[in-house]
Design a protein around this motif. Structure first.
Motif, mmCIF file in Angstrom:
data_model
loop_
_atom_site.group_PDB
_atom_site.id
_atom_site.type_symbol
_atom_site.label_atom_id
_atom_site.label_comp_id
_atom_site.label_asym_id
_atom_site.label_seq_id
_atom_site.Cartn_x
_atom_site.Cartn_y
_atom_site.Cartn_z
ATOM 1 N N ASN A 271 0.825 -1.199 0.000
ATOM 2 C CA ASN A 271 0.000 0.000 0.000
ATOM 3 C C ASN A 271 0.862 1.253 0.000
ATOM 4 O OD1 ASN A 271 -2.380 -1.597 0.342
ATOM 5 N ND2 ASN A 271 -2.008 -1.662 2.547
ATOM 6 N N GLY A 272 0.410 2.277 -0.713
ATOM 7 C CA GLY A 272 1.046 3.577 -0.628
ATOM 8 C C GLY A 272 2.374 3.698 -1.356
ATOM 9 N N SER B 97 -1.027 0.315 -5.627
ATOM 10 C CA SER B 97 -0.721 0.893 -4.316
ATOM 11 C C SER B 97 -1.902 1.635 -3.715
ATOM 12 C CB SER B 97 0.452 1.864 -4.443
ATOM 13 O OG SER B 97 0.065 2.993 -5.215
ATOM 14 N N GLY B 98 -2.906 1.950 -4.564
ATOM 15 C CA GLY B 98 -4.027 2.777 -4.114
ATOM 16 C C GLY B 98 -3.765 4.260 -4.211
ATOM 17 N N LEU B 99 -2.542 4.654 -4.564
ATOM 18 C CA LEU B 99 -2.136 6.059 -4.554
ATOM 19 C C LEU B 99 -2.170 6.662 -5.954
ATOM 20 C CD1 LEU B 99 -0.791 8.645 -3.409
ATOM 21 C CD2 LEU B 99 1.418 7.463 -3.616
ATOM 22 N N VAL C 265 -2.952 9.078 -12.456
ATOM 23 C CA VAL C 265 -2.097 7.894 -12.596
ATOM 24 C C VAL C 265 -2.090 7.108 -11.294
ATOM 25 C CG1 VAL C 265 0.247 7.060 -13.013
ATOM 26 C CG2 VAL C 265 -0.649 8.996 -14.338
ATOM 27 N N LEU C 266 -2.654 5.922 -11.329
ATOM 28 C CA LEU C 266 -2.673 5.035 -10.173
ATOM 29 C C LEU C 266 -1.361 4.266 -10.126
ATOM 30 C CD1 LEU C 266 -4.461 3.895 -7.851
ATOM 31 C CD2 LEU C 266 -5.209 2.144 -9.459
ATOM 32 N N LEU C 267 -0.577 4.456 -9.081
ATOM 33 C CA LEU C 267 0.733 3.828 -8.996
ATOM 34 C C LEU C 267 0.644 2.357 -8.590
ATOM 35 C CD1 LEU C 267 2.833 6.668 -7.314
ATOM 36 C CD2 LEU C 267 2.542 6.162 -9.753
#
Length: 569
Positions: free
Chosen positions: A120-121, A392-394, A401-403
Motif C-alpha cells: 500500500n502507498g 498501491s491505491g495512490l 495515474v494510479l501507482l
C-alpha cells in the motif's frame, strides 16, 4: 467445457481458399480484457496502423478502462513478431526499485515483512515503465504517430465509460486504503460518493496526462509537468522518489526464450519474467508423455509434478538478469528436463520437502493481457499490470495515474511469501534500479499449420494458466475452448494443488489424494468453490484454412475477441 463449446468466437475466412497454406492472415484479430480496448485496436488498424500501433491503442485504453488491473503507473512485457524480418523482440517495461527501497524499509519493529508497507502507498511503488513502452512501440515498431494511437484512450478518458461489477467491487475491497490519498479520492469518490456499477467514470486528469504523453513522448511523462506532479504526490504521501531516477527509466529490449515442443516453435518471455524458463522446464518434462491417452488423474498428476519442479527453480534462481547470474542455459536444457522427469513417480506425488529447499548463497487476477495478429502477420502479446487490486491505491494529485505496488514482487525478506504466496532469495532481492521478478508470460506458438498468441493475468498462476492453454492448443482445441479451459495450479510451496470449482471430473480428486496430493478447491466432494481465476486472451491463425479466431476468457464478461477481414485489393 460446455461453456467453451457454446461460446466459440466466430472464425473468419477469406472468400476463396488458395491451394496449400496461406502466407499471411486474411485480416486482423484482437482479444483483450475489455471490449473498448479491442475496438480501439481496430480503430487504429482501420486508420492504417499495424499490430504495433494497435498495441499502443489497446494498452493505453486498458490503462483507462481497467484501472483495477493495469495503467500508466505500472509496467508490462510486450512480445513482438515482425512479419517482414521474421524477428521476435521482447520489450521489458517492468518497473524498477527506487534507491530508497532497501529491504530494511519493509520490515516491522520485530523484523518481519510488513505488508502494509510493501502493498500500500508510496513505498510499495516501483518506477513505472508502461508509458515508456508505449513510446517505444510507436517510435520503433509502429507506422502511425504516437498521438494517433493514443487518441482512443484520451477520448474514452474524457467521455467516460460504464463502471462494471469487478471494478466497483474491487474499489470496495480497497477503499480503506485508496481513500487515504486526496488524489485518489478525487477520482474515485467525486462528490464524496464512491464509484458504483453503472456510473459513467470520467478521468480528465488521466486524459491530460495521456495528452502530454502524446504531445511530448517520453518527456511528457518522465520529465516536465507530469513528473513534477508524480514526485510531489509520492513525497506528500511519505515516499522518496527522485527526479533523476524517474527520468532515467528505459525500456529494455531482450532476447525472447525460444524452444521446440512437439512440432511447435514456442517463443516466450525471458527474465525478469520467470514464465519462459518455467514453461521450457515444464513442457520439456512433459513432452515424452502421451497425456491424451492417460486418465485425468494421472494426466493432472504429471502436469502438477512438472509445475512443482519449475516453481522450485523459480524460487532460487530467477531475478533481474542485469543483477543476477541466471543459469538460463541449464534450466532450459532438455537434458536438465530429462533429469527432473526421472525424479517423477508415475503414481505418487513428490512431497515438495523432498526437493532441495536449500537456497543459493545468500502476480490474483490483477493484471491484464491482450493478443493481436494483423493482416501482414505481425503479432503482439502484451501483459501489463499494477500488481494487486488498484496497485498501491495512490494517485498523485492531478495526474490520474494510479501507482503500482510491484515492490511486493521482490524478495523483501528472504524466504517469506509475498501476497501471491511465492517467495524468493538473493536472486530477487531489491536493489536500486533492479527490476522485480514477474510471472507475466506473453507467448507465441507456431507450427507448420497454425500460429497462436496467448497470455493471461493471475499473479503466480499466470505461468500455469499459459501452460494449460498451450497443452490445449497442442491437443487440438480452438481459441475459445483454450480460453475457457478449467484451471489448476501448483507452485512448489505451499505443497498443494489449487483448483477452480469444476476443474476436475468426478472421482479425479479422490484419485489424486490417493497418490498423495493435497488439494484446495475445485471438486465435487466438499472442496467446491465459486472462485475462478485468470482472464486468458488468445488469437489463432489457421494457415491451412486461412482463418482467424479469437478466445476471450468467459470468466470476464467485459472482455472481447474480434476479427476483421482485410479489404480485398
Amino acid at each position: 467445457m460446455a461453456l467453451a463449446l457454446c461460446s466459440l468466437s466466430p472464425a473468419f475466412a477469406a472468400d476463396s481458399t488458395q491451394a496449400g497454406k496461406a502466407t499471411h492472415p486474411p485480416g486482423a484479430a484482437i482479444a483483450s480484457g475489455h471490449a473498448l480496448a479491442t475496438d480501439a485496436g481496430f480503430e487504429i488498424i482501420r486508420a492504417g496502423g499495424n499490430a504495433f500501433d494497435a498495441a499502443v491503442a489497446v494498452s493505453s485504453t486498458l490503462s483507462v478502462v481497467e484501472p483495477i488491473s493495469s495503467g500508466l503507473g505500472g509496467g508490462g512485457f510486450f512480445l513482438l513478431h515482425d512479419a517482414k524480418t521474421g524477428k521476435d523482440v521482447f520489450l521489458d517495461a517492468r518497473e524498477y526499485a527506487p534507491a530508497s527501497a532497501t529491504p530494511d524499509q519493509y520490515l516491522d519493529k520485530d523484523g518481519k515483512l510488513d505488508p502494509e508497507r510493501s502493498q500500500n502507498g508510496p513505498w510499495s511503488a516501483g518506477i513505472p515503465g508502461l508509458p515508456a513502452a508505449l513510446v517505444e512501440l510507436a517510435q520503433k515498431h509502429g507506422r502511425l504517430p504516437l498521438a494517433a494511437s493514443l487518441a482512443p484512450a484520451i477520448r474514452i478518458a474524457h467521455e467516460g465509460f460504464p463502471v462494471y461489477a469487478r471494478m466497483a467491487g474491487g474499489y470496495q475491497q480497497r477503499r480503506e486504503v485508496m481513500r487515504r490519498y486526496p488524489g485518489t479520492r478525487e477520482v474515485y469518490e467525486r462528490g464524496g460518493k464512491p464509484i458504483a456499477e453503472g456510473d459513467t467514470f470520467r478521468q480528465p486528469e488521466l486524459a491530460h496526462t495521456l495528452e502530454l504523453l502524446a504531445e511530448k513522448g517520453f518527456d511528457g511523462f518522465y520529465r516536465g509537468e507530469t513528473a513534477k506532479k508524480l514526485l510531489a504526490g509520492v513525497r506528500q504521501a511519505g515516499g522518496r522518489w527522485t527526479a533523476d531516477e524517474l527520468s532515467a527509466y528505459r525500456v529494455k529490449q531482450r532476447t525472447p526464450i525460444s524452444f521446440d515442443f512437439r512440432g511447435w516453435k514456442v517463443t516466450t518471455a525471458p527474465p525478469p519474467s520467470s514464465g519462459g524458463i518455467a514453461l521450457a522446464e515444464m513442457l520439456q518434462i512433459l513432452e515424452p508423455y502421451d497425456l491424451q491417452k492417460l486418465d485425468e488423474a494421472h494426466r493432472v498428476h504429471l502436469v502438477v509434478e512438472s509445475m512443482r519442479r519449475a516453481y522450485r527453480d523459480r524460487t532460487f534462481f530467477l531475478g533481474d538478469p542485469d543483477f543476477t547470474d541466471i543459469p538460463q542455459d541449464v534450466l532450459t536444457n532438455r537434458d536438465y528436463a530429462q533429469g527432473l522427469r526421472a525424479t517423477i513417480h508415475p503414481d505418487r506425488a513428490t512431497p515438495s520437502a523432498l526437493l532441495s529447499g536449500k537456497p543459493t548463497p545468500l502476480e490474483d487476477e490483477e493484471t491484464t493481457h491482450f493478443s493481436i495478429i494483423d493482416a501482414e502477420g505481425n503479432r503482439v502479446g502484451g501483459t501489463q499490470t499494477v500488481n494487486l487490486l488498484y496497485g498501491s491505491g495512490l494517485i498523485p494529485k492531478g495526474t490520474g495515474v494510479l501507482l503500482n505496488d510491484e515492490m511486493d514482487d521482490f524478495a523483501l525478506k528472504p524466504g517469506t511469501p509475498n501476497a501471491f504466496g511465492v517467495m524468493g532469495y538473493e536472486a530477487n532481492a531489491p536493489k536500486p534500479g533492479k527490476r522485480m521478478l514477474s510471472s507475466m508470460t506473453p507467448t507465441f506458438m507456431e507450427s507448420a499449420d497454425k500460429v497462436a498468441v496467448l497470455g493471461t493475468p493471475g499473479g503466480s498462476r499466470i505461468i500455469t494458466m499459459v501452460l494449460l492453454g498451450m497443452l490445449g492448443y497442442d491437443a487440438g482445441l480452438g481459441a475459445q475452448e483454450v480460453a475457457a479451459l478449467p484451471r489448476y495450479h501448483h507452485q512448489w510451496l505451499p505443497d498443494l494443488i489449487q483448483a477452480e470449482s469444476g476443474a476436475f471430473a468426478p472421482g479425479t480428486t479422490q484419485a489424486l489424494r490417493a497418490m498423495g496430493h493435497e488439494l484446495q478447491g475445485g471438486d465435487e466432494a466438499g472442496l467446491g468453490s465459486s472462485h475462478r481465476w485468470g482472464n486468458l486472451q488468445t488469437v489463432e491463425w489457421d494457415k491451412r484454412t486461412d482463418t482467424l479466431s479469437t478466445g476471450s476468457d468467459p470468466r470476464n464478461p467485459v472482455g472481447a475477441g474480434k476479427v476483421e477481414l482485410a479489404p480485398v485489393p
